[in-house]
Write an enzyme that holds these catalytic residues in place. Structure first.
Site, PDB file in Angstrom:
ATOM      1  CB  CYS A 195      -0.870   0.068   1.252  1.00  0.00           C
ATOM      2  SG  CYS A 195      -2.022  -1.498   1.238  1.00  0.00           S
ATOM      3  CG  HIS A 230      -3.277   3.161   2.570  1.00  0.00           C
ATOM      4  ND1 HIS A 230      -3.864   2.766   1.284  1.00  0.00           N
ATOM      5  CD2 HIS A 230      -3.521   1.785   3.167  1.00  0.00           C
ATOM      6  CE1 HIS A 230      -4.307   1.463   1.110  1.00  0.00           C
ATOM      7  NE2 HIS A 230      -3.944   0.936   2.284  1.00  0.00           N
ATOM      8  CG  ASN A 267      -6.591  -1.216   1.346  1.00  0.00           C
ATOM      9  OD1 ASN A 267      -5.909  -0.885   0.286  1.00  0.00           O
ATOM     10  ND2 ASN A 267      -5.940  -1.696   2.518  1.00  0.00           N
TER      11      ASN A 267
HETATM   12  O1  UT7 Z   1      -3.835  -1.491   3.481  1.00  0.00           O
HETATM   13  C1  UT7 Z   1      -2.898  -1.757   4.746  1.00  0.00           C
HETATM   14  C2  UT7 Z   1      -3.106  -2.931   5.129  1.00  0.00           C
HETATM   15  N1  UT7 Z   1      -4.526  -3.568   5.627  1.00  0.00           N
HETATM   16  C3  UT7 Z   1      -5.029  -2.541   6.770  1.00  0.00           C
HETATM   17  O2  UT7 Z   1      -4.529  -1.698   7.325  1.00  0.00           O
HETATM   18  C4  UT7 Z   1      -6.194  -3.450   7.407  1.00  0.00           C
HETATM   19  C5  UT7 Z   1      -5.956  -3.565   8.834  1.00  0.00           C
HETATM   20  N2  UT7 Z   1      -6.921  -4.089   9.822  1.00  0.00           N
HETATM   21  C6  UT7 Z   1      -8.153  -3.844   9.920  1.00  0.00           C
HETATM   22  O3  UT7 Z   1      -8.923  -2.817   8.963  1.00  0.00           O
HETATM   23  C7  UT7 Z   1      -9.338  -4.447  10.677  1.00  0.00           C
HETATM   24  O4  UT7 Z   1      -8.521  -5.202  11.546  1.00  0.00           O
HETATM   25  C8  UT7 Z   1     -10.129  -5.166  10.282  1.00  0.00           C
HETATM   26  C9  UT7 Z   1     -11.104  -4.659   9.584  1.00  0.00           C
HETATM   27  C10 UT7 Z   1      -9.492  -6.311   9.077  1.00  0.00           C
HETATM   28  C11 UT7 Z   1     -10.946  -6.244  11.141  1.00  0.00           C
HETATM   29  O5  UT7 Z   1     -11.311  -5.430  12.212  1.00  0.00           O
HETATM   30  P1  UT7 Z   1     -11.177  -5.797  13.574  1.00  0.00           P
HETATM   31  O6  UT7 Z   1     -11.904  -4.933  14.521  1.00  0.00           O
HETATM   32  O7  UT7 Z   1      -9.786  -5.806  13.843  1.00  0.00           O
HETATM   33  O8  UT7 Z   1     -11.864  -7.160  13.711  1.00  0.00           O
HETATM   34  P2  UT7 Z   1     -11.102  -8.307  14.412  1.00  0.00           P
HETATM   35  O9  UT7 Z   1     -10.274  -9.063  13.131  1.00  0.00           O
HETATM   36  O10 UT7 Z   1     -10.684  -8.170  15.821  1.00  0.00           O
HETATM   37  O11 UT7 Z   1     -12.232  -9.531  14.213  1.00  0.00           O
HETATM   38  C12 UT7 Z   1     -13.552  -9.273  15.327  1.00  0.00           C
HETATM   39  C13 UT7 Z   1     -14.630 -10.114  15.219  1.00  0.00           C
HETATM   40  C14 UT7 Z   1     -13.975 -11.570  15.188  1.00  0.00           C
HETATM   41  O12 UT7 Z   1     -15.222 -12.300  15.442  1.00  0.00           O
HETATM   42  P3  UT7 Z   1     -14.841 -12.957  16.986  1.00  0.00           P
HETATM   43  O13 UT7 Z   1     -13.535 -14.017  16.862  1.00  0.00           O
HETATM   44  O14 UT7 Z   1     -14.726 -11.782  17.946  1.00  0.00           O
HETATM   45  O15 UT7 Z   1     -16.107 -13.986  17.346  1.00  0.00           O
HETATM   46  C15 UT7 Z   1     -14.062 -11.732  13.617  1.00  0.00           C
HETATM   47  O16 UT7 Z   1     -14.355 -13.169  13.164  1.00  0.00           O
HETATM   48  O17 UT7 Z   1     -15.217  -9.645  13.910  1.00  0.00           O
HETATM   49  C16 UT7 Z   1     -15.415 -11.132  13.076  1.00  0.00           C
HETATM   50  N3  UT7 Z   1     -15.343 -10.800  11.734  1.00  0.00           N
HETATM   51  C17 UT7 Z   1     -16.223 -10.352  11.032  1.00  0.00           C
HETATM   52  N4  UT7 Z   1     -17.768 -10.320  11.185  1.00  0.00           N
HETATM   53  C18 UT7 Z   1     -18.458 -10.222  10.466  1.00  0.00           C
HETATM   54  C19 UT7 Z   1     -14.054 -10.385  10.815  1.00  0.00           C
HETATM   55  N5  UT7 Z   1     -14.493 -10.107   9.506  1.00  0.00           N
HETATM   56  C20 UT7 Z   1     -15.681 -10.066   9.621  1.00  0.00           C
HETATM   57  C21 UT7 Z   1     -16.739  -9.828   8.700  1.00  0.00           C
HETATM   58  N6  UT7 Z   1     -18.129  -9.836   8.944  1.00  0.00           N
HETATM   59  N7  UT7 Z   1     -16.568  -9.448   7.382  1.00  0.00           N
END
Ligand code: UT7
Length: 326
Positions: free
Chosen positions: A112, A253, A283
């Protein structure tokens, strides 16, 4: 030597994939995607559309704005992690599409941060007097390396390209400084396991474990992203003797609205000094900053004499910043 931006351009696929469309693919909801990321929809390449075709279209628009003929270009630099082929470079394909017969063309891999890394390299060539006109592009077709069975990642990404013409010139918008950083200790937080020479197509594991698709530890990347973007921004400000209050607009970004807001909060920038379009495009990795810059430019958001902070973060890990006097 003054280094100036003389043209911006962008190109996006026509096809829109909304959060409601993704609800039909994986176990997710518009509510989750909107509150956790800020994304509402993204653009997806159609058959026959490639990273090179979006890059060339964005480039044509930037060249038209700059009043520059493709044959005047000394270099074409493309930041991309989704090239048409591992080789030849997508930049060589774009050289051919544009008829930029006098350019040296190459891709660079900084995820990115790829566009800002490209901007930094181009800046050095121009300041050294080794080039007069350079096309810098960020272009991606991420939809083809996203695992559409993985809800953790497939909701986040989109396709598109953005380009600028950078010149050693007395007119145009001044590029003040660029800064680039890498931290390879965390390379495995965000990567595409197959397509290189570690996990090859003849190993059944590569297919069974879906290693051709992007893998990400989202939570970990999130924390590094906020810290990295803040560090890159502060480096840019310090190098120019500026404080956050001197920034007219930050074009970050576009990965996640919460990452952008957290970075802005650390820098003390209010929402009125942020440019975002991730709700419409998701993204787009290296393409996100040049697409946003072009939109802000064409919408007339960029006032003359305003100070722009561009800041990126991505796989590698990489991060980068640039300051521009518009
Ligand atoms: O481009 C540069 C590189 N990329 C980034 O900068 C991305 C950086 N990361 C993020 O943007 C975030 O970490 C995400 C959007 C990917 C995830 O958000 P989060 O608040 O960090 O969620 P998490 O990974 O901690 O997941 C929380 C919960 C999990 O469930 P449990 O384990 O708490 O039951 C996931 O399984 O949300 C669940 N989850 C979803 N639920 C519904 C993960 N993806 C989804 C989804 N829909 N699409």
């Amino acid at each position: 030597m003054n280094v100036r931006i003389t043209g911006t351009g962008s190109a996006l696929p026509e096809k829109i994939l909304t959060n409601a469309d993704i609800e039909r693919l994986v176990d997710t909801s518009d509510e989750w995607i909107t509150t956790r990321t800020g994304i509402k929809e993204r653009r997806i390449a159609a058959a026959g559309e490639y990273t090179s075709t979006f890059a060339a279209e964005a480039a044509r628009r930037a060249l038209t704005m700059a009043g520059t003929h493709p044959e005047e270009l000394d270099f074409i630099i493309i930041g991309t992690v989704t090239p048409d082929f591992p080789f030849p470079s997508t930049a060589c394909l774009v050289q051919d599409l544009l008829g930029a017969t006098n350019a040296t063309a190459f891709d660079l891999s900084a995820a990115c941060s790829g566009f800002l890394y490209g901007l930094s390299i181009a800046e050095k060539y121009l300041r050294a007097g080794a080039a007069q006109k350079i096309l810098v592009i960020g272009a991606e077709v991420l939809s083809r390396i996203v695992d559409w069975q993985d809800r953790n990642t497939c909701v986040l990404f989109g396709d598109g390209a953005g380009a600028i013409v950078l010149e050693a010139s007395e007119s145009g918008h001044s590029l003040l400084t660029t800064h680039t950083f890498s931290n390879g200790s965390f390379w495995n937080l965000l990567y595409q396991p197959a397509c290189g020479n570690r996990n090859t197509a003849d190993d059944s594991r590569t297919i069974d474990e879906r290693l051709f698709y992007l893998k990400m530890e989202g939570n970990e990347v999130f924390k590094h992203a906020v810290r990295g973007m803040e560090e890159a921004a502060i480096k840019a400000l310090d190098a120019n003797g500026l404080a956050p209050e001197d920034i007219s607009l930050m074009i970050p970004h576009q990965a996640n609205r919460r990452i952008i807001d957290a970075t802005a909060k650390r820098l003390g920038l209010g929402p009125e000094r942020l440019f975002t379009n991730l709700h419409r495009y998701g993204n787009t990795s290296s393409a996100s900053i040049p697409i946003a810059l072009d939109e802000a430019n064409r919408q007339g958001v960029l006032r003359s004499d305003s100070t722009l902070l561009l800041v990126a973060f991505g796989g590698g890990l990489t991060y980068a910043s640039a300051l521009v006097k518009w």
